[in-house]
Write a protein that holds these residues in place. Structure first.
Motif, PDB file in Angstrom:
ATOM      1  N   ALA A 109     -33.377  15.899  75.224  1.00 27.11           N
ATOM      2  CA  ALA A 109     -34.232  16.891  75.886  1.00 27.11           C
ATOM      3  C   ALA A 109     -35.547  16.257  76.319  1.00 27.11           C
ATOM      4  CB  ALA A 109     -34.500  18.065  74.950  1.00 27.11           C
ATOM      5  N   ALA A 110     -36.122  15.450  75.439  1.00 26.82           N
ATOM      6  CA  ALA A 110     -37.354  14.748  75.808  1.00 26.82           C
ATOM      7  C   ALA A 110     -37.113  13.842  77.006  1.00 26.82           C
ATOM      8  CB  ALA A 110     -37.867  13.944  74.615  1.00 26.82           C
ATOM      9  N   GLN A 111     -35.950  13.193  77.036  1.00 27.79           N
ATOM     10  CA  GLN A 111     -35.621  12.315  78.154  1.00 27.79           C
ATOM     11  C   GLN A 111     -35.478  13.089  79.452  1.00 27.79           C
ATOM     12  OE1 GLN A 111     -35.129   8.689  77.837  1.00 27.79           O
ATOM     13  NE2 GLN A 111     -35.615   9.108  79.996  1.00 27.79           N
ATOM     14  N   LEU A 112     -34.844  14.270  79.393  1.00 27.49           N
ATOM     15  CA  LEU A 112     -34.703  15.108  80.586  1.00 27.49           C
ATOM     16  C   LEU A 112     -36.075  15.496  81.133  1.00 27.49           C
ATOM     17  CD1 LEU A 112     -31.736  17.471  79.622  1.00 27.49           C
ATOM     18  CD2 LEU A 112     -31.775  15.815  81.490  1.00 27.49           C
ATOM     19  N   TYR A 121     -41.064   6.600  80.374  1.00 30.84           N
ATOM     20  CA  TYR A 121     -41.661   5.809  79.302  1.00 30.84           C
ATOM     21  C   TYR A 121     -42.359   6.682  78.254  1.00 30.84           C
ATOM     22  CZ  TYR A 121     -45.687   6.722  82.326  1.00 30.84           C
ATOM     23  OH  TYR A 121     -46.652   7.342  83.097  1.00 30.84           O
ATOM     24  N   GLU A 122     -42.472   7.981  78.483  1.00 31.43           N
ATOM     25  CA  GLU A 122     -43.229   8.848  77.579  1.00 31.43           C
ATOM     26  C   GLU A 122     -42.353   9.627  76.606  1.00 31.43           C
ATOM     27  OE1 GLU A 122     -45.833  11.431  79.675  1.00 31.43           O
ATOM     28  OE2 GLU A 122     -47.153   9.835  80.348  1.00 31.43           O
ATOM     29  N   VAL A 123     -41.095   9.258  76.426  1.00 37.43           N
ATOM     30  CA  VAL A 123     -40.172  10.042  75.611  1.00 37.43           C
ATOM     31  C   VAL A 123     -40.676  10.191  74.180  1.00 37.43           C
ATOM     32  CG1 VAL A 123     -37.860  10.141  74.625  1.00 37.43           C
ATOM     33  CG2 VAL A 123     -38.168   9.527  77.017  1.00 37.43           C
ATOM     34  N   GLN A 124     -40.987   9.081  73.516  1.00 40.13           N
ATOM     35  CA  GLN A 124     -41.434   9.152  72.125  1.00 40.13           C
ATOM     36  C   GLN A 124     -42.754   9.890  71.998  1.00 40.13           C
ATOM     37  OE1 GLN A 124     -41.388   5.118  70.627  1.00 40.13           O
ATOM     38  NE2 GLN A 124     -39.269   5.332  69.941  1.00 40.13           N
ATOM     39  N   LYS A 129     -45.787  14.846  70.310  1.00 42.08           N
ATOM     40  CA  LYS A 129     -46.674  15.957  70.668  1.00 42.08           C
ATOM     41  C   LYS A 129     -46.042  17.303  70.342  1.00 42.08           C
ATOM     42  CE  LYS A 129     -49.285  13.651  74.333  1.00 42.08           C
ATOM     43  NZ  LYS A 129     -49.548  13.564  75.796  1.00 42.08           N
ATOM     44  N   VAL A 130     -44.731  17.434  70.558  1.00 38.75           N
ATOM     45  CA  VAL A 130     -44.061  18.687  70.233  1.00 38.75           C
ATOM     46  C   VAL A 130     -44.091  18.925  68.728  1.00 38.75           C
ATOM     47  CG1 VAL A 130     -41.892  19.967  70.297  1.00 38.75           C
ATOM     48  CG2 VAL A 130     -42.597  18.648  72.271  1.00 38.75           C
TER      49      VAL A 130
END
Length: 260
Positions: A109-112, A121-124, A129-130
């Motif tokens: 979901a973060a990747q989507l 590049y901001e997945v992690q 943050k979530v």
């Protein structure tokens, strides 16, 4: 189908982890990526990027232990308050927030979200943050007049409700009743974002069937307008796959605001 033969999400036991695996995971046999992941994520991003839905408090009232719809809201609200009917959903969510062994994996979901924003590049960073934002998880009872009793929540700038109203409403009168209670949590002029499935009757978890209220776009629009909301945006997406897990025909996304 006889609705009396179906279980009720908010009354009967419901395996929240298996719900995630069936409908929101990255498993090879999970066929609802377009319908239940990409479509909502794209619309949440599009809606929040307009910049007029923002504020101090976002309240989320959604089915199961889903969080994929909240990524886009992070930069627009100071606090996110998640309300859950079931203890199992709260425990499943807390397991993910605390990064415990065996927690559900939401990396896809973060990747989507990152791909839609062009920021792979901001997945992690997004996941972190979530997790930081989901510190306020409160149990609620939809049958109470103040659904969070004995807690009084501060008025919300925005409410998100995804796939919950149709799961807890036995009929259209119930739907209006619960929607009215949810919308009471809003401050004047606040926004309500709704995601649901149209023309469905059930969903499955394992071999158990749970009731889903059958309704169409005209009905939900009428509820919103009847309760004093102005619809700002609506998108309807035709189901892309065949599966006996669930029988909806469309997914609907609506953003509306309450007249002051």
């Amino acid at each position: 189908m006889d609705s009396n033969a179906l279980k009720n999400y908010h009354i009967h036991d419901c395996d929240s982890r298996q719900m995630l695996e069936h409908y929101f995971s990255c498993n090879q046999d999970m066929v609802f990526e377009e319908d239940l992941l990409k479509f909502p994520i794209q619309n949440f991003r599009k809606t929040f990027e307009l910049g007029h839905i923002k504020g101090d408090i976002l309240v989320d009232l959604s089915v199961g232990s889903i969080i994929h719809h909240l990524y886009s809201a992070l930069e627009f609200f100071k606090h996110i308050i998640v309300l859950k009917i079931k203890d199992r959903c709260m425990l499943e969510l807390k397991r993910w927030v605390d990064t415990r062994t065996g927690a559900f994996d939401w990396c896809h979901a973060a990747q989507l979200h990152a791909d839609i924003e062009g920021k792979s590049y901001e997945v992690q960073d997004k996941e972190g943050k979530v997790r930081s934002a989901l510190q306020h998880v409160v149990k609620f009872d939809p049958e109470k007049e103040n659904i969070t009793e004995p807690i009084d929540l501060p008025p919300a700038d925005c409410i998100i409700s995804a796939w919950l109203l149709e799961a807890i409403s036995k009929d259209k009168e119930d739907y209006v009743k619960y929607f009215r209670k949810f919308s009471k949590l809003l401050k004047p002029g606040g926004h309500f974002i709704f995601v649901g499935t149209l023309e469905g009757t059930y969903f499955k978890i394992h071999k158990e069937k749970f009731h889903v209220l059958t309704y169409d776009e005209e009905f939900v629009r009428g509820v919103l307008v009847g309760e004093g909301f102005t619809i700002d945006y609506c998108d309807v997406f035709r189901r892309t796959v065949i599966s006996d897990l669930v029988d909806f025909k469309y997914v609907i996304f609506i953003a509306a605001h309450k007249e002051k």
